[in-house]
Design a protein around this motif. Structure first.
Motif, short mmCIF file in Angstrom:
data_model
loop_
_atom_site.label_atom_id
_atom_site.label_comp_id
_atom_site.label_asym_id
_atom_site.label_seq_id
_atom_site.Cartn_x
_atom_site.Cartn_y
_atom_site.Cartn_z
N PRO A 302 4.52 19.00 -15.49
CA PRO A 302 5.84 19.33 -16.04
C PRO A 302 6.84 18.18 -16.00
CG PRO A 302 5.43 20.51 -13.99
CD PRO A 302 4.15 19.88 -14.38
N ASN A 303 6.88 17.46 -14.91
CA ASN A 303 7.90 16.41 -14.85
C ASN A 303 7.25 15.03 -14.76
OD1 ASN A 303 6.76 16.69 -12.40
ND2 ASN A 303 8.67 16.73 -11.24
N HIS A 304 5.96 14.97 -15.06
CA HIS A 304 5.27 13.67 -14.99
C HIS A 304 5.51 13.00 -13.66
CE1 HIS A 304 4.69 12.93 -19.57
NE2 HIS A 304 3.88 13.82 -19.08
N GLY A 305 5.25 13.73 -12.61
CA GLY A 305 5.43 13.17 -11.28
C GLY A 305 4.16 12.48 -10.81
N PHE A 306 4.32 11.45 -10.01
CA PHE A 306 3.17 10.77 -9.45
C PHE A 306 3.38 10.56 -7.96
CE2 PHE A 306 4.93 6.65 -8.41
CZ PHE A 306 6.03 6.54 -9.25
N ILE A 307 2.28 10.34 -7.25
CA ILE A 307 2.39 10.03 -5.83
C ILE A 307 1.27 9.08 -5.45
CG2 ILE A 307 1.12 12.13 -5.19
CD1 ILE A 307 2.88 12.15 -2.63
N LEU A 308 1.63 8.05 -4.73
CA LEU A 308 0.67 7.10 -4.18
C LEU A 308 0.74 7.25 -2.67
CD1 LEU A 308 1.86 4.21 -6.43
CD2 LEU A 308 -0.54 4.79 -6.25
N THR A 309 -0.42 7.41 -2.05
CA THR A 309 -0.41 7.63 -0.61
C THR A 309 -1.13 6.49 0.10
OG1 THR A 309 -2.39 8.97 -0.84
CG2 THR A 309 -0.29 10.13 -0.80
N SER A 310 -1.09 6.54 1.43
CA SER A 310 -1.75 5.55 2.30
C SER A 310 -1.25 4.14 2.02
CB SER A 310 -3.27 5.58 2.11
OG SER A 310 -3.75 6.86 2.22
N VAL A 311 0.03 4.00 1.70
CA VAL A 311 0.59 2.68 1.40
C VAL A 311 1.14 2.09 2.69
CG1 VAL A 311 2.27 1.41 0.02
CG2 VAL A 311 1.23 3.49 -0.90
N SER A 312 0.79 0.84 2.96
CA SER A 312 1.32 0.22 4.18
C SER A 312 2.66 -0.44 3.87
CB SER A 312 0.33 -0.80 4.73
OG SER A 312 -0.16 -1.62 3.71
N GLU A 313 3.36 -0.80 4.91
CA GLU A 313 4.68 -1.40 4.73
C GLU A 313 4.55 -2.71 3.98
OE1 GLU A 313 7.41 0.26 8.34
OE2 GLU A 313 6.66 -1.79 8.48
N GLY A 314 5.60 -3.02 3.23
CA GLY A 314 5.58 -4.29 2.54
C GLY A 314 6.29 -4.19 1.21
N ASP A 315 6.21 -5.26 0.44
CA ASP A 315 6.86 -5.32 -0.87
C ASP A 315 5.82 -5.22 -1.95
OD1 ASP A 315 9.01 -7.85 0.48
OD2 ASP A 315 9.41 -5.71 0.22
N TYR A 316 6.13 -4.41 -2.93
CA TYR A 316 5.16 -4.15 -3.99
C TYR A 316 5.83 -4.18 -5.36
CZ TYR A 316 2.45 -2.19 -0.15
OH TYR A 316 1.76 -2.01 1.01
N TYR A 317 4.99 -4.19 -6.37
CA TYR A 317 5.42 -3.89 -7.72
C TYR A 317 4.71 -2.63 -8.17
CZ TYR A 317 7.95 -8.21 -8.60
OH TYR A 317 8.86 -9.23 -8.56
N ILE A 318 5.40 -1.81 -8.92
CA ILE A 318 4.78 -0.59 -9.42
C ILE A 318 5.03 -0.53 -10.91
CG2 ILE A 318 6.85 0.78 -8.85
CD1 ILE A 318 4.90 3.05 -8.10
N ALA A 319 4.01 -0.15 -11.66
CA ALA A 319 4.15 -0.08 -13.12
C ALA A 319 3.25 1.02 -13.64
CB ALA A 319 3.75 -1.42 -13.75
N ALA A 320 3.59 1.54 -14.79
CA ALA A 320 2.81 2.61 -15.39
C ALA A 320 2.28 2.16 -16.74
CB ALA A 320 3.67 3.86 -15.56
N VAL A 321 1.08 2.61 -17.06
CA VAL A 321 0.48 2.34 -18.37
C VAL A 321 -0.01 3.66 -18.92
CG1 VAL A 321 -1.32 1.10 -19.62
CG2 VAL A 321 -0.24 0.05 -17.65
#
Lengths: 611, 563
Positions: A302-321
């Motif tokens: 319904p709302n195009h929700g996503f979840i990424l789990t088991s992520v450790s601390e730090g700096d990231y980039y996130i992108a969708a395709v």
């Protein structure tokens, strides 16, 4: 066939057909005319450094234009070409075009990790392999008991010379490694807690145990919900680098496993997604570029929700395709966003999908000015416009250095027999048309865009051009000319010089006053370890030749941004060229060999006014 | 510049995810607020096992659904046993789960009451499910080295195990431990967590090796024979290690070659760029452990497969492009200790079926809009020589358009069964029936060669029907290692779309969901290697309505002789 094999087999067939579905004809009337020239072969030989033949290595010939030549792309993936007892191979039935050749042999890596070469039917290629390095050790918990069945991962962060490289997001750099991860977990601790990761390129690695890994959606291992524990026993901030040379075995890389808390990153996708396929959300680590996780957004959520789990601390980039070329709907992508995870879940990330752009146009080949009938201009192997490898490359000058570019691989193509080309799925930004020309007889004379009113043409070569979100830039004309010259030679270093010859970059700078901003006339290349260098596809004219060391932090594996892409860079090169006054005159079709170039430390340019 | 290989891998990866997600996507169940608890104990060799990871994974009825659940982001809930071997999951959202200790090196103790290494459980609101115990023993280990005729190690070679007597269960591979079935860069393999018993260990035979031109090693059994009859069984004991199980592959160079060409069945012209698939025919003893090979046809339609051992095979071909109208004939060939040439596979223009889709019980435009997002496929039965794998490889393709029209194409003659899949929302839209001229096509739509049929209606309905069942065991306790499966088949409809399956949990309960309304035959069968003979399958008929779960109880008498 038992149930599991049946499932896996169905998955394999599904994958095969999915490759096919992916490699679908684009919906837009793209120029797909192929020339009627007889198909020919690319032959070659695979050796191990030292010259020994390598039998039974798998050979893949991938067309540069895999988007427009889908059956060839799929066929090459499935084609069972292996080298014979003498290490020789022949890829037959290739239609006109440019190809990249890849070799796969379990446990071995390709020796030359420098720039990508393209080949055309009729070429012969020699590829050298070296034995991959091995990292092995034992993973235990704090009471010394073995951790059994934990996923192991080695991410390359430095090259063999110790210079930082962006990690290959797909673990091992090969499509086969990727499929290995889908089909099997590539490395895993055994019942004694022992792991062995082999076939590694020389360099420095971060080794970790546990966590989801990149392609973890097909298994639920007991350690998947942790954030990975890095060798020797902590987070990535305390990770010790494991350095291996070719063929090395690094033993005793033991890890004390911690149940590091994994965090979640969640959010929603905004914007158009008209596809029947889902949307992939990709998380890459900012520092290394390694792919740390993938989530899927299903088309009907319904709302195009996503979840990424088991992520450790730090700096990231996130992108969708998103998108499905099978349906002809446009692939859409979001701009990569920087996300920091510090001690808490991150929620509310909004990724906005935007349509992707395209460029199209024509490649023209003009005869040499003065219609040359010189002997040197005759060539045994005429080139075809279909063999020109074109790239709509992002000029990343103003982008953060750690920002990933998800769709870079789409941005290559080859023209059809009429010279027409189209490159789709381009992200917005500053672009440059870059090309690799077949043979040595052509050079690039101009890249222009005919803007309306038709009388005005814009030069795209000097500064590139800007592509807006979803924009289609049509009518690009790439003018090639016959009569190109070549120059090869050797850089000679002074005896006191500590910089190795293989880190010297040779520049050709147009000497004529009017050519100060003719970006296409500037050329640069990096010398081989023995100091030899070669320039091809050069416009005839007068050049200064200078040699400079590469910036010390630059790896030989990463493509550098050409100095000549900036006006200040061009000015600096011309200044140095004039000062050193080492000139060479290249006539049409001239092949200069054995040019000796002595390295002298550079003259510091003073500010010089240019008009 | 990075190699374009890495770029291609990246883009392939992205596209693969994006495209294949559509094939595998499905609904993620809404999380409910209600929650319960689960407790139990893990012992190893009868003693309390501390520090053992126990996982609760959301459960679907079969492995493919579990994959789909993972894709959607469902993760396992994890806890660890304390020093007494006890574990406790609290605040577990109500629902169905698979509970299992994550101990790849250990297996279920064969003689224990709690017979399984994993248990299907149902967590209900405000209830504590107790006694979910696991008795484990340490599995055995087989390790050795695989080399070729010159003594060189064979890297990344596939290792397979087959039971050498009746005591060893056949199912050993799982996505969690599959990496141990490959040799490393020294040619060394280590299989662990094995149930005690006698095994034949073999290298090669190439389960996945047809992908991307991997070296194809003919299957060689320990210590180094091609013939299974001469293979030496390896004995594995609980906690024991069989070391030095080295295999010298007999002929790692070549088997035989099978070659031929793909031609147009109507014109006789050769067809390039068709994908040719070959696999072991049913009569081939290797059938089941040798999935065969895939190769494209060349510019003159030619193809070849190398390293094929003697036996009977079948081959077919198909075009990669989804819009292709062709289907491939199935061709048999036999390799008798020499190369086989001249295999001709004909591709023919298939028939098609067109029409409209309707939804039976709703006019909700949102639901109607979902239909064009469903994947449509068709397979044709009536060809007795074919197998399920070949049928699915040569399946016809289909598409539902946004205006509600559909087309299925590339069909060979026979009875066409249309299936719809893909994401369909939490309530579940399923293809209820296919109508032609007002008649329900339960046996499939009869299609002649190259025929184009129009005016067919695909009727969808929301599949919210549920069967709640209970199995009562009579005639003795259920032996260790026995799995009970309940399946429900729509009596009126042949197609497997009208089916459901579920594992029966430890308490004897099962739930089969996502069924279309109708009359179903519910069957309980036992999958076990430990039962002396299959007990009689029990059946019951039950009517599934739209909103009320149907209840059924079945009695399984272990003493009654079965089919």
């Amino acid at each position: 066939m038992n149930m599991d094999m049946k499932r896996v087999f169905s998955l394999v067939i599904l994958l095969t057909l999915c490759i096919a579905a992916f490699a679908q004809k684009p919906q837009r009337p793209a120029p797909v005319e192929k020339s009627k020239s007889p198909s020919r072969s690319i032959t070659g030989r695979v050796i191990i450094e030292g010259g020994q033949a390598v039998p039974s290595a798998a050979i893949l010939a991938l067309p540069v234009n895999f988007m427009g030549n889908q059956s060839a792309a799929v066929a090459s993936l499935l084609r069972p070409i292996t080298t014979d007892e003498a290490g020789r191979f022949e890829v037959k039935d290739l239609s006109s075009g440019a190809y990249s050749i890849h070799v796969l042999l379990a446990g071995y890596v390709v020796s030359d990790r420098r720039e990508q070469k393209y080949y055309r039917p009729g070429d012969t290629v020699t590829i050298s392999l070296t034995k991959g390095a091995v990292i092995t050790g034992r993973v235990t918990n704090f009471t010394g008991e073995p951790i059994v069945g934990a996923r192991m991962r080695a991410v390359r962060i430095k090259d063999a010379d110790g210079r930082p490289v962006r990690a290959d997001a797909l673990g091992g750099g090969s499509i086969f490694g990727f499929l290995d991860q889908i089909m099997n977990i590539e490395s895993q601790t055994d019942d004694r807690g022992v792991y062995r990761i082999y076939g590694l390129e020389p360099g420095s690695y971060h080794v970790s145990a546990g966590g989801k890994g990149q392609v973890s959606f097909l298994s639920t291992g007991g350690y998947d919900s942790d954030a990975p524990t890095y060798y020797p026993s902590g987070t990535i901030d305390t990770a010790a680098e494991v350095k291996v040379q070719a063929g090395d075995e690094a033993t005793g890389i033991d890890i004390r496993y911690r149940e590091n808390r994994g965090y979640a990153i969640s959010g929603t996708i905004k914007g158009q997604s008209t596809s029947t396929a889902g949307i992939s959300v990709m998380l890459t680590r900012a520092a290394s570029g390694a792919l740390e996780g993938i989530a899927f957004v299903l088309p009907n959520s319904p709302n195009h929700g996503f979840i990424l789990t088991s992520v450790s601390e730090g700096d990231y980039y996130i992108a969708a395709v998103a998108g499905n070329t099978m349906e002809g709907t446009s692939v859409a992508a979001s701009v990569a966003r920087r996300v920091s995870v510090k001690g808490a879940d991150v929620t509310g990330i909004e990724l906005a999908l935007t349509p992707l752009g395209s460029v199209s146009g024509r490649v023209l080949v003009e005869p040499a000015p003065g219609a040359d009938s010189r002997a040197e201009c005759k060539t045994a192997r005429p080139a075809s416009v279909e063999e020109v490898a074109l790239m709509a490359q992002s000029d990343r000058k103003d982008r953060p250095k750690d920002e990933p570019e998800l769709l870079a691989s789409y941005a290559t193509s080859t023209p059809n027999a009429k010279g027409e080309f189209v490159i789709r799925f381009l992200e917005q930004g500053q672009k440059r048309m870059v090309m690799k020309l077949p043979g040595e007889q052509w050079y690039a004379r101009a890249i222009t865009l005919s803007a309306t009113p038709a009388s005005r043409t814009v030069d795209l070569a000097r500064d590139g051009f800007s592509l807006k979100q979803g924009e289609s830039v049509n009518g690009i004309t790439i003018t090639l000319s016959e009569g190109a010259a070549s120059l090869s030679g050797k850089v000679v270093m002074g005896k006191e010089e500590t910089i190795p010859a293989g880190r010297m970059r040779v520049h050709l700078v147009p000497a004529e006053a009017l050519s100060a901003d003719e970006t296409l006339r500037f050329a640069e290349t990096t010398a081989q370890p023995d100091g030899t260098f070669k320039f091809t596809n050069l416009a005839p004219g007068r050049y200064w030749i200078i040699v400079r060391p590469m910036p010390d932090e630059e790896s030989l594996e990463t493509a550098s941004r050409p100095v000549a892409w900036d006006a200040s860079g061009r000015a600096g090169l011309r200044f140095e060229g004039e000062a050193l006054a080492n000139a060479v005159e290249l006539k049409p079709c001239q092949r200069v060999a054995d040019f000796l170039l002595r390295y002298t430390p550079p003259v510091k340019p003073t500010t010089k006014k240019l008009n | 510049m990075k190699t374009s290989m890495k770029f291609f891998a990246r883009i392939f990866f992205i596209a693969l995810i994006v495209v294949c997600a559509s094939a595998n996507a499905f609904a993620q169940d809404q999380k409910e607020q209600k929650s319960g608890s689960v407790t139990g104990r893990v012992t190893i060799d009868g003693r309390a096992a501390a520090g053992v990871i126990v996982l609760l994974s959301p459960s679907g009825s079969d492995p493919a659904r579990r994959i789909e659940l993972s894709l959607a982001g469902a993760t396992a809930i994890r806890t660890t046993t304390d020093e007494n071997g006890n574990f406790n999951f609290s605040d577990v959202p109500a629902g169905r789960y698979r509970a299992a200790p994550y101990t790849l090196s250990h297996i279920a103790a064969p003689d224990s009451k709690s017979s399984e290494h994993e248990r299907e459980i149902t967590v209900t609101h405000d209830q504590t499910l107790e006694g979910i115990d696991f008795a484990l023993i340490r599995g055995g280990v087989i390790t050795g080295r695989v080399t070729d005729a010159n003594g060189r190690p064979l890297i990344r070679e596939t290792i397979s195990l087959a039971g050498a007597d009746d005591s060893a269960p056949a199912r050993l591979w799982s996505p969690n431990n599959s990496s141990m079935f490959l040799t490393d860069d020294r040619g060394v393999y280590r299989l662990y967590g094995l149930p005690p018993g006698k095994y034949f260990v073999s290298a090669g035979g190439g389960e996945m090796s047809f992908f991307f031109g991997d070296r194809k090693t003919p299957r060689t059994y320990y210590p180094g024979v091609a013939d299974r009859a001469r293979a030496k069984p390896v004995e594995v004991t609980a906690g024991g290690e069989a070391i030095g199980i080295d295999i010298g592959v007999v002929n790692s160079a070549r088997g035989y070659q099978a070659s031929g060409r793909v031609i147009d069945g109507d014109t006789g012209k050769p067809l390039p760029n068709a994908i040719v698939l070959f696999m072991a025919a049913k009569e081939n003893p290797a059938a089941g452990s040798f999935p065969g090979g895939v190769s494209p046809s060349g510019s003159k339609g030619e193809f070849h497969f190398d390293n094929v051992s003697s036996g009977v095979y079948m081959a077919t071909a198909q075009f990669v492009e989804p819009e292709s109208e062709f289907y491939g004939d199935m061709v048999n060939f036999e390799i008798k200790n020499e190369d086989v040439k001249g295999i001709e596979i004909k591709l023919r223009r298939g028939g098609s079926i067109t029409g409209f889709v309707v939804v039976d019980d709703t006019a909700d435009p949102e639901i109607l809009a979902r239909l064009s997002q469903m994947n449509l496929a068709a397979h044709v039965t009536g060809d007795s020589a074919s197998t399920a794998e070949a049928d699915s490889f040569g399946a016809g393709r289909g598409k539902i358009n946004p205006d509600g029209s559909f087309r299925v194409w590339g069909l060979k003659p026979g009875k066409v069964h249309i299936r719809a899949g893909g994401y369909s929302g939490p309530k579940g839209l399923k293809l209820a029936r296919v109508e032609r001229d007002g008649l329900d096509q339960t046996d499939g739509v009869e299609l002649k060669a190259g025929e184009h049929i129009s005016g067919v209606r695909l009727v969808f309905a929301t599949s919210s029907g549920v069967i709640r069942g209970r199995v009562v065991i009579e005639g003795g306790p259920l032996p260790a290692g026995t799995t009970l499966i309940a399946s429900a088949k729509n009596i009126a409809d042949e197609d497997s779309d009208a089916e459901g399956r579920a594992k029966v949990d430890a308490a004897g309960n099962f739930v089969i969901e996502n069924l279309l309304p109708g009359a179903y035959e519910v069957t309980v069968s036992a999958e076990s290697d430990a039962l002396p003979s299959q007990p009689q399958k029990v059946k019951q008929t039950v009517n599934v309505a739209k909103d009320v779960p149907a209840e059924v109880t079945l009695v399984l008498n272990l003493k009654a002789k079965g089919n």
